[in-house]
Design a protein around this motif. Structure first.
Motif, PDB file in Angstrom:
ATOM      1  N   LEU A 244      83.210  52.703   8.257  1.00 57.03           N
ATOM      2  CA  LEU A 244      82.945  54.106   8.566  1.00 57.03           C
ATOM      3  C   LEU A 244      83.895  54.566   9.670  1.00 57.03           C
ATOM      4  O   LEU A 244      84.927  53.950   9.902  1.00 57.03           O
ATOM      5  CB  LEU A 244      81.475  54.287   8.964  1.00 57.03           C
ATOM      6  CG  LEU A 244      80.438  53.877   7.912  1.00 57.03           C
ATOM      7  CD1 LEU A 244      79.023  54.110   8.439  1.00 57.03           C
ATOM      8  CD2 LEU A 244      80.637  54.598   6.585  1.00 57.03           C
ATOM      9  N   THR A 261      77.634  59.112  10.612  1.00 52.82           N
ATOM     10  CA  THR A 261      77.620  59.193   9.151  1.00 52.82           C
ATOM     11  C   THR A 261      78.015  60.559   8.590  1.00 52.82           C
ATOM     12  O   THR A 261      78.512  60.625   7.468  1.00 52.82           O
ATOM     13  CB  THR A 261      76.228  58.815   8.602  1.00 52.82           C
ATOM     14  OG1 THR A 261      75.236  59.671   9.175  1.00 52.82           O
ATOM     15  CG2 THR A 261      75.907  57.371   8.913  1.00 52.82           C
ATOM     16  N   SER A 264      81.682  60.520   8.470  1.00 50.56           N
ATOM     17  CA  SER A 264      82.098  59.505   7.498  1.00 50.56           C
ATOM     18  C   SER A 264      81.929  60.014   6.071  1.00 50.56           C
ATOM     19  O   SER A 264      82.750  59.718   5.194  1.00 50.56           O
ATOM     20  CB  SER A 264      81.297  58.219   7.717  1.00 50.56           C
ATOM     21  OG  SER A 264      81.622  57.631   8.972  1.00 50.56           O
ATOM     22  N   ALA A 265      80.877  60.796   5.810  1.00 52.91           N
ATOM     23  CA  ALA A 265      80.718  61.395   4.486  1.00 52.91           C
ATOM     24  C   ALA A 265      81.842  62.388   4.199  1.00 52.91           C
ATOM     25  O   ALA A 265      82.373  62.449   3.077  1.00 52.91           O
ATOM     26  CB  ALA A 265      79.361  62.077   4.379  1.00 52.91           C
ATOM     27  N   LEU A 300      77.929  54.068   3.173  1.00 55.80           N
ATOM     28  CA  LEU A 300      76.917  55.078   3.446  1.00 55.80           C
ATOM     29  C   LEU A 300      75.693  54.890   2.553  1.00 55.80           C
ATOM     30  O   LEU A 300      74.549  54.978   3.010  1.00 55.80           O
ATOM     31  CB  LEU A 300      77.504  56.477   3.230  1.00 55.80           C
ATOM     32  CG  LEU A 300      78.561  56.916   4.246  1.00 55.80           C
ATOM     33  CD1 LEU A 300      79.278  58.168   3.754  1.00 55.80           C
ATOM     34  CD2 LEU A 300      77.940  57.169   5.613  1.00 55.80           C
ATOM     35  N   PHE A 316      68.847  59.113   5.610  1.00 56.39           N
ATOM     36  CA  PHE A 316      70.287  59.150   5.868  1.00 56.39           C
ATOM     37  C   PHE A 316      70.468  59.452   7.348  1.00 56.39           C
ATOM     38  O   PHE A 316      70.226  60.568   7.803  1.00 56.39           O
ATOM     39  CB  PHE A 316      70.938  60.215   4.993  1.00 56.39           C
ATOM     40  CG  PHE A 316      72.436  60.312   5.135  1.00 56.39           C
ATOM     41  CD1 PHE A 316      73.219  59.183   5.311  1.00 56.39           C
ATOM     42  CD2 PHE A 316      73.058  61.541   5.059  1.00 56.39           C
ATOM     43  CE1 PHE A 316      74.600  59.282   5.431  1.00 56.39           C
ATOM     44  CE2 PHE A 316      74.433  61.651   5.165  1.00 56.39           C
ATOM     45  CZ  PHE A 316      75.205  60.522   5.355  1.00 56.39           C
ATOM     46  N   LEU A 356      77.471  64.582   2.036  1.00 55.29           N
ATOM     47  CA  LEU A 356      77.174  63.411   1.213  1.00 55.29           C
ATOM     48  C   LEU A 356      76.930  63.828  -0.238  1.00 55.29           C
ATOM     49  O   LEU A 356      77.323  63.110  -1.165  1.00 55.29           O
ATOM     50  CB  LEU A 356      75.966  62.660   1.762  1.00 55.29           C
ATOM     51  CG  LEU A 356      75.645  61.346   1.029  1.00 55.29           C
ATOM     52  CD1 LEU A 356      76.766  60.327   1.185  1.00 55.29           C
ATOM     53  CD2 LEU A 356      74.318  60.767   1.510  1.00 55.29           C
TER      54      LEU A 356
END
Length: 386
Positions: A244, A261, A264-265, A300, A316, A356
């Protein structure tokens, strides 16, 4: 299971700001439309229309929206309005988009010609705003065949790249103050000091989307293709051993830094799209971008999928709730690396779930069966996405 998570999340979703028009809800609309187009699953389009119609009346009036706030964030849901109009031909959506383009017509600009981030943030260009406003302007201009709008947005993108790029490391500052009056702004460069991953995530999505909408030849002529390629290469280099990206993306030794996250998405989406679109300068670099994007996407999914939680639309996590610059609620958000590690960490926020959704749609749209990546991941097309 991932599609079940999105379905349950949308079914339980409450308007982010009490029902008022806002970009957070717009990210969910956009993600749901992307899922519908990738899967042909009607429930995702139904969710998007149900949620959007609660905020857009038949005349295109937007609930809780004030044009003269000149808040660039409020433009972002216009992307989904244009998509919903294309898919349904319901005129309310185009009327909503017309309202938003009217804001941009009068939106204040820096002396060099870029939109202010907000009326209350004068003379400032933030990376967030590139995604919030300029990609909508491109999409709207293409929809109504007004090339001047497209050209203006591309020019602003190229100029924003110039004023936010930090030459020493090839990354981008969260924001730039043309007036050099903000406490967070360097008096020479006008930039804040640190590199917040989600700000760069907003930028990466804006650049990838712009390249896709106008085509690579025009993106090259506009001066945005090369910087897009360079940014994708920097993202590849900065991916952590955990697959990530860090909240302060270039500071692995920073106390309190963590793998975040939502950004990272955004990066997973951008890198997979870069491969699909052939954005990178060679077949090898395209394959590298796709491989890194897929690896991040898998990570993820692997970190979040708990069937007992996902079926309720939760799970998430490890994403920053919000980060900004300047005074807010009695705090001075100084744009330093340490500041970005101090904001609240949450789960299932729209700023992560929407990207995401789009990353999932990107993955599904050009990967019929997930190939082995030669690592601990196994094909997930059946296991995770049913």
């Amino acid at each position: 299971m991932l599609l079940t998570y999105f379905d349950s999340y949308a079914a339980a979703h409450s308007p982010y700001k009490g029902g008022a028009w806002c970009y957070e809800d717009g990210l969910i609309y956009q993600g749901l439309v992307a899922l519908f187009e990738a899967t042909s699953d009607q429930r995702f389009l139904d969710h998007a229309q149900r949620m959007a119609c609660a905020q857009v009346d038949e005349n295109g009036v937007l609930k809780g929206y004030t044009l003269t706030d000149f808040n660039i964030d409020n433009i972002q849901p216009g992307r989904a309005m244009l998509d919903l109009f294309r898919l349904t031909n319901d005129p309310r959506y185009m009327r909503a988009a017309d309202t938003l383009i009217a804001q941009l017509k009068d939106h204040p600009r820096t002396k060099s010609g870029n939109y202010w981030h907000k009326k209350r943030y004068p003379w400032q260009v933030w990376l967030d705003g590139l995604n919030m406003g300029l990609t909508f302007q491109i999409q709207y201009g293409l929809t109504v065949e007004n090339d001047a709008l497209v050209e203006d947005a591309l020019t602003q993108l190229a100029r924003a790249i110039d004023v936010t790029r930090v030459a020493e490391n090839g990354l981008y500052a969260h924001a730039y103050d043309e007036a050099r009056t903000q406490s967070w702004a360097d008096p020479i460069t006008g930039q804040n000091a640190a590199h917040w991953a989600r700000a760069i995530g907003w930028m990466s999505m804006a650049l990838i989307d712009a390249c896709e909408m106008v085509g690579l030849d025009r993106a090259r002529a506009a001066g945005i293709l090369g910087p897009t390629q360079d940014l994708m290469q920097r993202l590849i280099a900065l991916q952590t051993s955990g697959n990530l990206w860090l909240q302060v993306i270039d500071s692995p030794d920073l106390s309190g830094n963590y793998e975040e996250t939502s950004a990272s998405a955004m990066f997973a989406l951008s890198l997979m799209a870069a491969q699909r679109l052939g954005i990178m300068p060679s077949a090898t670099s395209c394959a590298d971008a796709g491989r890194v994007g897929e690896t991040a996407f898998h990570e993820l999914v692997e970190r979040m999928i708990d069937p007992n939680r996902a079926k309720y639309g939760i799970g998430f996590g490890q994403m920053v709730w919000v980060a900004g610059l300047g005074g807010y609620n009695g705090r001075n958000r100084d744009g330093s690396a340490q500041y970005y590690t101090m904001e609240d960490i949450v789960e299932d926020d729209a700023k992560g779930v929407g990207p995401l959704m789009r990353a999932t749609a990107e993955f599904l749209s050009h990967k019929q069966v997930l190939p082995s990546l030669g690592c601990r991941y196994q094909p997930l097309a059946t296991k995770a996405y049913g």
